[in-house]
Design an enzyme around this catalytic site. Structure first.
Site, PDB file in Angstrom:
ATOM      1  N   THR A 155       0.855  -1.174   0.000  1.00 44.25           N
ATOM      2  CA  THR A 155       0.000   0.000   0.000  1.00 44.25           C
ATOM      3  C   THR A 155       0.900   1.236   0.000  1.00 44.25           C
ATOM      4  O   THR A 155       2.083   1.136   0.312  1.00 44.25           O
ATOM      5  CB  THR A 155      -0.833  -0.080   1.299  1.00 44.25           C
ATOM      6  OG1 THR A 155      -1.723  -1.167   1.148  1.00 44.25           O
ATOM      7  CG2 THR A 155      -1.598   1.167   1.632  1.00 44.25           C
ATOM      8  N   VAL A 184     -13.493  -5.054   2.870  1.00 42.19           N
ATOM      9  CA  VAL A 184     -13.177  -3.644   3.146  1.00 42.19           C
ATOM     10  C   VAL A 184     -11.791  -3.534   3.784  1.00 42.19           C
ATOM     11  O   VAL A 184     -11.506  -4.159   4.806  1.00 42.19           O
ATOM     12  CB  VAL A 184     -14.253  -3.016   4.059  1.00 42.19           C
ATOM     13  CG1 VAL A 184     -13.854  -1.605   4.478  1.00 42.19           C
ATOM     14  CG2 VAL A 184     -15.591  -2.981   3.319  1.00 42.19           C
ATOM     15  N   SER A 185     -10.939  -2.737   3.153  1.00 43.25           N
ATOM     16  CA  SER A 185      -9.573  -2.488   3.650  1.00 43.25           C
ATOM     17  C   SER A 185      -9.598  -1.460   4.780  1.00 43.25           C
ATOM     18  O   SER A 185     -10.514  -0.655   4.881  1.00 43.25           O
ATOM     19  CB  SER A 185      -8.754  -1.946   2.481  1.00 43.25           C
ATOM     20  OG  SER A 185      -7.623  -1.264   2.934  1.00 43.25           O
ATOM     21  N   ASP A 186      -8.554  -1.459   5.592  1.00 42.27           N
ATOM     22  CA  ASP A 186      -8.412  -0.398   6.619  1.00 42.27           C
ATOM     23  C   ASP A 186      -8.089   0.960   6.015  1.00 42.27           C
ATOM     24  O   ASP A 186      -8.248   1.996   6.664  1.00 42.27           O
ATOM     25  CB  ASP A 186      -7.256  -0.752   7.572  1.00 42.27           C
ATOM     26  CG  ASP A 186      -5.933  -0.762   6.811  1.00 42.27           C
ATOM     27  OD1 ASP A 186      -5.735  -1.660   5.969  1.00 42.27           O
ATOM     28  OD2 ASP A 186      -5.127   0.155   7.017  1.00 42.27           O
ATOM     29  N   THR A 204       0.071   0.761   6.867  1.00 40.90           N
ATOM     30  CA  THR A 204       0.043  -0.346   5.910  1.00 40.90           C
ATOM     31  C   THR A 204       0.140  -1.644   6.696  1.00 40.90           C
ATOM     32  O   THR A 204       0.489  -1.637   7.880  1.00 40.90           O
ATOM     33  CB  THR A 204       1.190  -0.219   4.882  1.00 40.90           C
ATOM     34  OG1 THR A 204       1.094  -1.299   3.950  1.00 40.90           O
ATOM     35  CG2 THR A 204       2.558  -0.251   5.536  1.00 40.90           C
ATOM     36  N   VAL A 206      -1.730  -5.701   7.415  1.00 44.36           N
ATOM     37  CA  VAL A 206      -2.969  -6.479   7.288  1.00 44.36           C
ATOM     38  C   VAL A 206      -4.127  -5.635   7.833  1.00 44.36           C
ATOM     39  O   VAL A 206      -4.166  -5.316   9.028  1.00 44.36           O
ATOM     40  CB  VAL A 206      -2.855  -7.814   8.047  1.00 44.36           C
ATOM     41  CG1 VAL A 206      -4.184  -8.559   8.046  1.00 44.36           C
ATOM     42  CG2 VAL A 206      -1.758  -8.670   7.416  1.00 44.36           C
ATOM     43  N   GLY A 207      -5.048  -5.284   6.950  1.00 42.73           N
ATOM     44  CA  GLY A 207      -6.122  -4.359   7.309  1.00 42.73           C
ATOM     45  C   GLY A 207      -6.910  -4.796   8.530  1.00 42.73           C
ATOM     46  O   GLY A 207      -7.275  -3.972   9.382  1.00 42.73           O
TER      47      GLY A 207
HETATM   48  N1  ASP Z   1      -3.648  -2.440   4.589  1.00 40.57           N
HETATM   49  C1  ASP Z   1      -3.992  -2.932   3.258  1.00 40.57           C
HETATM   50  C2  ASP Z   1      -5.253  -3.758   3.366  1.00 40.57           C
HETATM   51  O1  ASP Z   1      -5.378  -4.574   4.266  1.00 40.57           O
HETATM   52  C3  ASP Z   1      -2.931  -3.752   2.605  1.00 40.57           C
HETATM   53  C4  ASP Z   1      -1.515  -3.264   2.732  1.00 40.57           C
HETATM   54  O2  ASP Z   1      -1.254  -2.310   3.442  1.00 40.57           O
HETATM   55  O3  ASP Z   1      -0.625  -3.866   2.118  1.00 40.57           O
HETATM   56  O4  ASP Z   1      -6.091  -3.633   2.506  1.00 40.57           O
END
Ligand code: ASP
Length: 280
Positions: A155, A184-186, A204, A206-207
């Site tokens: 991200t 839905v992403s964070d 960035t 894991v959402g």
């Molecule tokens: N945070 C992002 C999500 O979970 C992915 C990432 O940051 O690589 O959608």
């Protein structure tokens, strides 16, 4: 004036040295451009500008080069927060546009400021954002080989402090890759992107972990309550440990503190405040 950006995570095993160097070089170039832009623009304008440049670079998982969801479609999420007004805007699972952060910027002036899916797409088209297919040959072949089930790609995000002392944060993503369609992403939530006039944070990782840790909003709240930026980040990352939260952040405080940290190897980042600092 200060600016810090990130290009998300890369997994050492899955990333060759050439890609790693290309990402570092791209971040160094973009952060310097963003700083030059900041000399004559606000923090809010600068985070949009820097995030658009990152979206336009296919090395990163945002805009062009975004990861593909399990049904073969790219759905983009991006958000923006103006520390001065404390307004947050964002798009969730938006298809077929080049720069989702620009759509989020457009939404900042509306009463309804976070749109998803078809509604976000209709808003984008009504506001002149043309059709654009962000799938690259590289992402398509990864998708076909189902390679990125093991990999986390980056991200992008930016936090800036302008000459007037205002802060802003922006974050943009193509998601985790291979997720259930419309997960839905964070990145378009206050857990993934938050700014007040005390601090700004872009996340960035894991959402689901970032949302569980309420990470960006929590760090900014701690700074508001008197923590240094480093102490606020460190304590909030301690709180990710019980569930092995996978996250990284970049941030700036109104006092001019600039900081980044991550819970797993390695997040790529770069900052500029007259001199360049970067991941190496
Ligand atoms: N945070 C992002 C999500 O979970 C992915 C990432 O940051 O690589 O959608």
């Amino acid at each position: 004036m200060k600016v810090i950006i990130h290009g998300g995570f890369f997994s050492e095993s899955a990333t060759n040295q050439e890609t790693k160097k290309a990402k570092q070089d791209a971040l160094a170039e973009i952060v310097e451009k963003a700083y030059r832009f900041l000399t004559s623009h606000t923090a809010l304008e600068t985070v949009v500008y820097a995030t658009s440049l990152l979206e336009n670079n296919e090395l990163f998982n945002a805009g062009i080069g975004s990861q593909i969801q399990s049904d073969g479609k790219v759905r983009l999420s991006a958000s923006l927060m103006d520390g001065k007004t404390q307004k947050f805007s964002g798009v969730i699972n938006l298809e077929d546009v080049k720069n989702p952060i620009a759509v989020a910027q457009k939404l900042l002036n509306y009463d309804d400021r976070v749109l998803s899916g078809e509604g976000a797409l209709a808003f984008a088209r009504n506001n002149g954002f043309e059709y654009f297919n962000p799938i690259t040959a590289q992402r398509q072949s990864e998708y076909e080989a189902k390679l990125n089930q093991q990999e986390r790609k980056g991200t992008v995000g930016c936090v800036a402090l302008d000459a007037e002392g205002n802060l802003a944060a922006a974050t943009s993503t193509g998601g985790k890759g291979f997720e259930i369609p419309c997960r839905v992403s964070d990145s378009a939530t206050v857990a993934g992107n938050f700014a007040t006039d005390f601090a700004g944070i872009s996340c960035t990782g894991v959402g689901e972990d970032i949302v569980s840790g309420a990470l960006a909003a929590k760090i900014v709240t701690r700074v508001t309550d008197g923590f240094t930026l480093k102490a606020a980040c460190d304590k909030s990352f301690e709180e990710l440990k019980p569930f092995d939260g996978f996250a990284g952040v970049v941030g700036i405080s109104a006092k001019g503190e600039i900081y980044h940290c991550y819970s797993h190897p390695y997040m790529v980042w770069a900052s500029f405040d007259g001199s360049l600092q970067a991941f190496n």
